[in-house]
Design an enzyme around this catalytic site. Structure first.
Site, PDB file in Angstrom:
ATOM      1  NE  ARG A 194      -2.250   0.847   3.663  1.00 24.82           N
ATOM      2  CZ  ARG A 194      -2.000   1.949   4.354  1.00 24.82           C
ATOM      3  NH1 ARG A 194      -2.358   3.123   3.879  1.00 24.82           N
ATOM      4  NH2 ARG A 194      -1.387   1.879   5.510  1.00 24.82           N
TER       5      ARG A 194
ATOM      6  CG  LEU B  11      -2.073  -8.715   2.019  1.00 26.76           C
ATOM      7  CD1 LEU B  11      -3.137  -8.382   0.988  1.00 26.76           C
ATOM      8  CD2 LEU B  11      -1.107  -7.551   2.192  1.00 26.76           C
TER       9      LEU B  11
ATOM     10  CG  HIS C 112      -5.361 -13.996   4.678  1.00 30.24           C
ATOM     11  ND1 HIS C 112      -5.152 -14.751   5.818  1.00 30.24           N
ATOM     12  CD2 HIS C 112      -4.306 -13.154   4.588  1.00 30.24           C
ATOM     13  CE1 HIS C 112      -4.004 -14.377   6.371  1.00 30.24           C
ATOM     14  NE2 HIS C 112      -3.486 -13.408   5.649  1.00 30.24           N
TER      15      HIS C 112
ATOM     16  CE  LYS D 172      -0.956 -18.801  10.727  1.00 29.59           C
ATOM     17  NZ  LYS D 172      -1.263 -17.628  11.540  1.00 29.59           N
TER      18      LYS D 172
ATOM     19  NE  ARG E  95      -0.585 -10.355  15.045  1.00 28.67           N
ATOM     20  CZ  ARG E  95       0.603 -10.762  15.483  1.00 28.67           C
ATOM     21  NH1 ARG E  95       0.871 -12.056  15.585  1.00 28.67           N
ATOM     22  NH2 ARG E  95       1.532  -9.885  15.813  1.00 28.67           N
TER      23      ARG E  95
ATOM     24  CG  ASP F 116      -2.197 -14.506  14.238  1.00 30.76           C
ATOM     25  OD1 ASP F 116      -2.170 -14.163  13.045  1.00 30.76           O
ATOM     26  OD2 ASP F 116      -1.185 -14.577  14.954  1.00 30.76           O
TER      27      ASP F 116
END
Length: 352
Positions: A41, A78, A83, A101, A169, A181
């Site tokens: 970005r 990301l 995702h 994941k 997160r 996570d």
């Protein structure tokens, strides 16, 4: 004289996440693969990343990277909520995908990704790298050989010290939470034991604690699962723990095996086995699980070798994640639109 080796993978990277150095750059260098392009970005971050890690060029945007005909594999590290959308975009562009994941924000989005992967005819792989390391293979061998007897119980704990409060997160809108996570490893590890447990596990109960100041985001979650054959599993995760712990204990009718760090086995490669015949500690090697993972993907793409991880597996994992959230009294994670995601950092979370 031997002929030339397999053609190297041509990889494009979405974002400049810190995990990429460990999870992709090192393994790609070891395998002779090309890092063709990176996009972020913030272009300056992408330029710094490319200079530091030998990426051939910087793409102007994620979309530009997906349109690059030289990129054949897209790595997506990301934030969780990005995702699914960017996995869908990469598959629509005809790219193979290696995604961090969890592969999506919920099971419905994971199923959408599965349909896109089938339509594209490309390879889709969720990065549960631990599965390829000899530590996990040895745990499975100990069950398959009968040395541990019948599977009775599995206990996993995946925990880390707390990330900064600004870490994505902790963002519900970006599908954050400890189960997403960290706990996904515990649930996936339990799922891989289905061949010795009469089938896949289902949650019996779960409880969770929300992060202060982040309603709906689980700081920790404990789930109890039951397999069809009667064995049980405890899957615990904590994202504000005093230390890092990523252990797995498998208990059978004739013994048990313990891996102190099944998620990052290159940091601790021990498997401790205890049976009535005595105890022993096996060392399975400190080569990175991420290197094994990229080798497996390359073998699939260059030689057609089978992969244990695909879009079907990703749907099953997300279905179990959603079920554990519901059992703990929390909703499954909301899906993120690309417009939402662009207002946050592009994958700055430190992952495992």
């Amino acid at each position: 004289m031997t002929g030339p080796g397999p053609e190297p993978l041509r990889i494009g990277v979405l974002g400049a996440a810190r995990i990429t150095e460990r999870a992709l750059v090192g393994p790609a260098r070891a395998g002779g693969h090309r890092l063709v392009a990176v996009a972020a970005r913030d272009r300056s971050r992408a330029e710094a990343f490319a200079a530091a890690h030998g990426v051939e060029r910087v793409a102007g945007s994620y979309a530009d990277l997906l349109a690059d005909p030289e990129v054949e594999v897209v790595y997506n590290p990301l934030a969780n909520g990005l995702h699914g959308p960017w996995n869908l975009a990469a598959l629509a562009a005809g790219k193979h995908v290696l995604t961090e994941k969890p592969s999506a924000s919920d099971a419905e989005e994971a199923a959408e990704v599965r349909r896109a992967a089938a339509a594209s005819g490309t390879v889709f792989m969720e990065a549960f790298h631990y599965l390829f390391h000899p530590v996990t293979r040895r745990l499975h061998e100990l069950l398959a050989s009968g040395e541990l007897g019948e599977l009775r119980r599995v206990e996993t704990l995946v925990a880390i010290p707390a990330p900064d409060d600004t870490d994505p997160r902790w963002s519900l809108s970006l599908a954050g939470g400890a189960l997403m996570d960290l706990g996904c490893y515990s649930l996936h590890a339990a799922r891989t034991l289905a061949p010795w447990a009469g089938g896949a596990p289902r949650p019996v109960s779960a409880r969770a604690g929300e992060r202060a100041g982040a309603p709906g985001v689980d700081e920790w979650l404990d789930a109890e699962l039951r397999f069809p054959g009667g064995a049980h599993a405890s899957a615990r995760c904590h994202m504000a723990y005093g230390t890092l712990e990523m252990s797995c204990r498998i208990v059978g009718s004739r013994g048990e095996a313990f891996a102190p760090n099944f998620v990052l086995p290159h940091q601790d490669d021990r498997v401790v086995v205890r049976t009535p015949a005595g105890g022993r500690t096996e060392h399975l090697g400190t080569r990175s699980s991420y290197t094994y993972q990229l080798e497996a993907l390359a073998a699939r793409l260059r030689h057609g070798a089978p992969l244990p991880l695909d879009a079907d597996d990703a749907v099953e994992t997300m279905t179990l994640v959603d079920a554990c959230y519901r059992a703990a009294g929390l909703p499954p994670r909301p899906r993120t639109t690309l417009g939402q995601g662009l207002s946050f950092g592009s994958g700055r979370a430190r992952r495992v």
